[in-house]
Design a protein around this motif. Structure first.
Motif, PDB file in Angstrom:
ATOM      1  N   GLU A  70      -0.187  95.391 -12.905  1.00  0.00           N
ATOM      2  CA  GLU A  70      -0.598  94.300 -13.803  1.00  0.00           C
ATOM      3  C   GLU A  70      -2.116  94.205 -13.911  1.00  0.00           C
ATOM      4  O   GLU A  70      -2.663  93.994 -14.988  1.00  0.00           O
ATOM      5  CB  GLU A  70      -0.068  92.968 -13.266  1.00  0.00           C
ATOM      6  N   GLU A 130       9.976  95.238   0.253  1.00  0.00           N
ATOM      7  CA  GLU A 130       9.826  94.334  -0.896  1.00  0.00           C
ATOM      8  C   GLU A 130       8.359  93.962  -1.138  1.00  0.00           C
ATOM      9  O   GLU A 130       7.900  93.898  -2.276  1.00  0.00           O
ATOM     10  CB  GLU A 130      10.657  93.075  -0.663  1.00  0.00           C
ATOM     11  N   LEU A 131       7.630  93.759  -0.030  1.00  0.00           N
ATOM     12  CA  LEU A 131       6.218  93.394  -0.157  1.00  0.00           C
ATOM     13  C   LEU A 131       5.439  94.508  -0.860  1.00  0.00           C
ATOM     14  O   LEU A 131       4.598  94.244  -1.724  1.00  0.00           O
ATOM     15  CB  LEU A 131       5.620  93.106   1.225  1.00  0.00           C
ATOM     16  N   VAL A 191      -8.243  93.049  -0.121  1.00  0.00           N
ATOM     17  CA  VAL A 191      -9.073  92.852   1.075  1.00  0.00           C
ATOM     18  C   VAL A 191      -9.399  91.366   1.226  1.00  0.00           C
ATOM     19  O   VAL A 191      -9.396  90.830   2.341  1.00  0.00           O
ATOM     20  CB  VAL A 191     -10.366  93.708   0.996  1.00  0.00           C
ATOM     21  N   SER A 192      -9.624  90.672   0.097  1.00  0.00           N
ATOM     22  CA  SER A 192      -9.936  89.239   0.177  1.00  0.00           C
ATOM     23  C   SER A 192      -8.747  88.440   0.689  1.00  0.00           C
ATOM     24  O   SER A 192      -8.892  87.334   1.171  1.00  0.00           O
ATOM     25  CB  SER A 192     -10.377  88.714  -1.193  1.00  0.00           C
ATOM     26  N   ARG A 193      -7.554  88.997   0.580  1.00  0.00           N
ATOM     27  CA  ARG A 193      -6.341  88.310   1.050  1.00  0.00           C
ATOM     28  C   ARG A 193      -5.936  88.723   2.454  1.00  0.00           C
ATOM     29  O   ARG A 193      -5.525  87.914   3.261  1.00  0.00           O
ATOM     30  CB  ARG A 193      -5.157  88.611   0.113  1.00  0.00           C
ATOM     31  N   TYR A 194      -6.015  90.025   2.731  1.00  0.00           N
ATOM     32  CA  TYR A 194      -5.505  90.539   4.012  1.00  0.00           C
ATOM     33  C   TYR A 194      -6.596  91.044   4.953  1.00  0.00           C
ATOM     34  O   TYR A 194      -6.308  91.387   6.085  1.00  0.00           O
ATOM     35  CB  TYR A 194      -4.519  91.684   3.749  1.00  0.00           C
ATOM     36  N   TYR A 197      -9.500  92.659  -4.180  1.00  0.00           N
ATOM     37  CA  TYR A 197      -8.587  91.507  -4.205  1.00  0.00           C
ATOM     38  C   TYR A 197      -7.709  91.509  -2.948  1.00  0.00           C
ATOM     39  O   TYR A 197      -7.590  90.498  -2.253  1.00  0.00           O
ATOM     40  CB  TYR A 197      -7.716  91.531  -5.464  1.00  0.00           C
ATOM     41  N   ALA A 201       1.700  96.148   4.498  1.00  0.00           N
ATOM     42  CA  ALA A 201       1.415  95.232   5.616  1.00  0.00           C
ATOM     43  C   ALA A 201       2.587  95.030   6.568  1.00  0.00           C
ATOM     44  O   ALA A 201       2.395  94.618   7.701  1.00  0.00           O
ATOM     45  CB  ALA A 201       0.954  93.892   5.063  1.00  0.00           C
ATOM     46  N   VAL A 202       3.793  95.331   6.115  1.00  0.00           N
ATOM     47  CA  VAL A 202       4.957  95.094   6.979  1.00  0.00           C
ATOM     48  C   VAL A 202       5.577  96.401   7.487  1.00  0.00           C
ATOM     49  O   VAL A 202       6.658  96.394   8.064  1.00  0.00           O
ATOM     50  CB  VAL A 202       6.035  94.252   6.253  1.00  0.00           C
ATOM     51  N   GLU A 257       3.513  96.096  -8.155  1.00  0.00           N
ATOM     52  CA  GLU A 257       3.578  95.372  -9.440  1.00  0.00           C
ATOM     53  C   GLU A 257       2.239  94.709  -9.748  1.00  0.00           C
ATOM     54  O   GLU A 257       1.760  94.732 -10.881  1.00  0.00           O
ATOM     55  CB  GLU A 257       4.666  94.296  -9.370  1.00  0.00           C
ATOM     56  N   ILE A 258       1.640  94.116  -8.715  1.00  0.00           N
ATOM     57  CA  ILE A 258       0.339  93.455  -8.901  1.00  0.00           C
ATOM     58  C   ILE A 258      -0.721  94.478  -9.302  1.00  0.00           C
ATOM     59  O   ILE A 258      -1.520  94.242 -10.213  1.00  0.00           O
ATOM     60  CB  ILE A 258      -0.066  92.684  -7.619  1.00  0.00           C
ATOM     61  N   GLN A 273       6.198  94.509  -4.523  1.00  0.00           N
ATOM     62  CA  GLN A 273       5.461  93.428  -5.201  1.00  0.00           C
ATOM     63  C   GLN A 273       3.974  93.769  -5.323  1.00  0.00           C
ATOM     64  O   GLN A 273       3.345  93.457  -6.333  1.00  0.00           O
ATOM     65  CB  GLN A 273       5.646  92.123  -4.418  1.00  0.00           C
ATOM     66  N   MET A 274       3.443  94.424  -4.297  1.00  0.00           N
ATOM     67  CA  MET A 274       2.027  94.809  -4.361  1.00  0.00           C
ATOM     68  C   MET A 274       1.804  95.850  -5.450  1.00  0.00           C
ATOM     69  O   MET A 274       0.800  95.818  -6.164  1.00  0.00           O
ATOM     70  CB  MET A 274       1.559  95.325  -2.995  1.00  0.00           C
TER      71      MET A 274
END
Lengths: 190, 168
Positions: B77, B66-67, B93-96, B91, B53-54, B73-74, B70-71
């Motif tokens: 998981e 960094e984003l 898509v529901s956020r971004y 998930y 996204a960045v 890692e998610i 982290q993505m």
């Protein structure tokens, strides 16, 4: 022969309509803001979180603010636009902080704890901040840059997302058209 | 063997029973175990379909932001938890929103992106076919030089005049 002519003309009209439609879409796309991403979370329940307080380290949850209007501001010490809006955020909390139905919470985003504290010591602080340790809160809120500010209503639903600094006209719009109606339980008009 | 030894042995047995086999990382009931290599491959596959996204046109897999880290890692998981790649993409898509997908989905106005070129090609082919047919009919209908009627005396005079004036 006449039918065939009519058919060709029909196709020409259809083709013209298709090309016009495409040109309209291109025009819309060209004149829109390419960096604007429509927020998808507005109108949905705010993602719950638990994160440590920047200063005390104690866990802070969204649930503990239920029944209040929450202004959730994502910021970082390395972010120049955050510095631009910092004074406005302090003013916002001075203006509404006395209201028992209002709370402001800063979420420190992709930062170092020491730098975040140094930033607040330099530019001043009058509200609580939490640390987004592994970016989970930011990703849960669909944050892709800072500053971004969310307004969550008394029932825990996201009512507004502000991308960029809350300064000048944006500050007026943010306070008059979003915060104040929410604080008196009226519909907002972003 | 005293009570203490019994406790030690039962402890070790319990640990062995519930700990995953070496190299197996998924321990979701009912799910088949996944090796570290499988997990890495699936994390790569999912993160290659998501936009950082960045960043500028970079996938979550390619980016060092960094984003994006982290993505990843998610994603990892959630795969360990037993979620499918589609559930993980849903998930994000529901956020971004759809913006986060590198390949737009085929619904709503998006279908225009996918079907548009083919529809235009089809319309072009139909128009071409209709025009070719029209030209063929016109060519067939027009009389050949041999069949063309005799020209009148007046026309002949005009043609000769034109040729004469052209030569001079």
């Amino acid at each position: 022969m006449k039918n065939e002519k009519g058919m060709v003309r029909g196709w020409h009209i259809l083709l013209l309509a298709g090309i016009s439609g495409l040109l309209f879409l291109f025009y819309q796309g060209l004149w829109g803001n390419p960096s604007y991403i429509p927020p998808v979370l507005v109108g949905t329940p705010a993602p719950r979180f638990e994160a440590p307080d920047l200063y005390k380290g104690v866990p802070v949850t969204l649930d503990q603010f239920k029944g209040k209007v929450v202004v959730l501001n994502f910021w970082a010490s390395w972010c120049q636009e955050c510095k631009l809006e910092h004074e406005s955020l302090l003013a916002l909390n001075r203006q509404y902080g006395q209201n028992p139905g209002f709370v402001m919470l800063g979420v420190n985003y992709q930062d170092k704890e020491s730098l975040a504290k140094e930033y607040l010591n330099t530019f001043g602080n009058n509200f609580q901040h939490i640390i987004d340790l592994n970016g989970r809160i930011s990703i849960d809120y669909g944050v892709y840059g800072v500053p971004e500010t969310f307004v969550i209503d008394q029932s825990g639903v996201i009512r507004h997302k502000e991308i960029g600094p809350i300064i000048g006209e944006t500050y007026d719009r943010f306070t008059h058209r979003i915060l104040e109606p929410l604080l008196i339980n009226q519909p907002v008009s972003p | 063997m005293n009570m203490r030894h019994h406790l030690w042995i039962s402890g070790i047995l319990t640990f062995l029973l519930f700990s995953p086999a070496p190299g197996l990382v998924r321990s979701v009931p009912g799910a088949s175990p996944m090796t570290e290599d499988d997990l890495q491959a699936q994390t790569k596959a999912v993160s290659q379909t998501l936009r950082c996204a960045v960043c500028q046109s970079e996938s979550v897999w390619e980016s060092g932001a960094e984003l994006a880290v982290q993505m990843r890692e998610i994603i990892r998981e959630r795969l360990i938890k037993g979620e499918t790649p589609d559930e993980i993409r849903a998930y994000f898509v529901s956020r971004y929103g759809d913006f986060i997908l590198l390949k737009p989905r085929t619904f709503g106005l998006n279908w225009l992106l996918w079907a548009g070129p083919f529809v235009m090609l089809l319309i072009g082919m139909i128009l071409l076919a209709l025009n070719i047919r029209k030209w063929t009919v016109l060519t067939a209908a027009s009389p050949s030089p041999a069949e063309s009627p005799e020209i009148s005396e007046e026309e002949r005079r005009r043609i000769e005049q034109e040729i004469h004036s052209f030569k001079n």
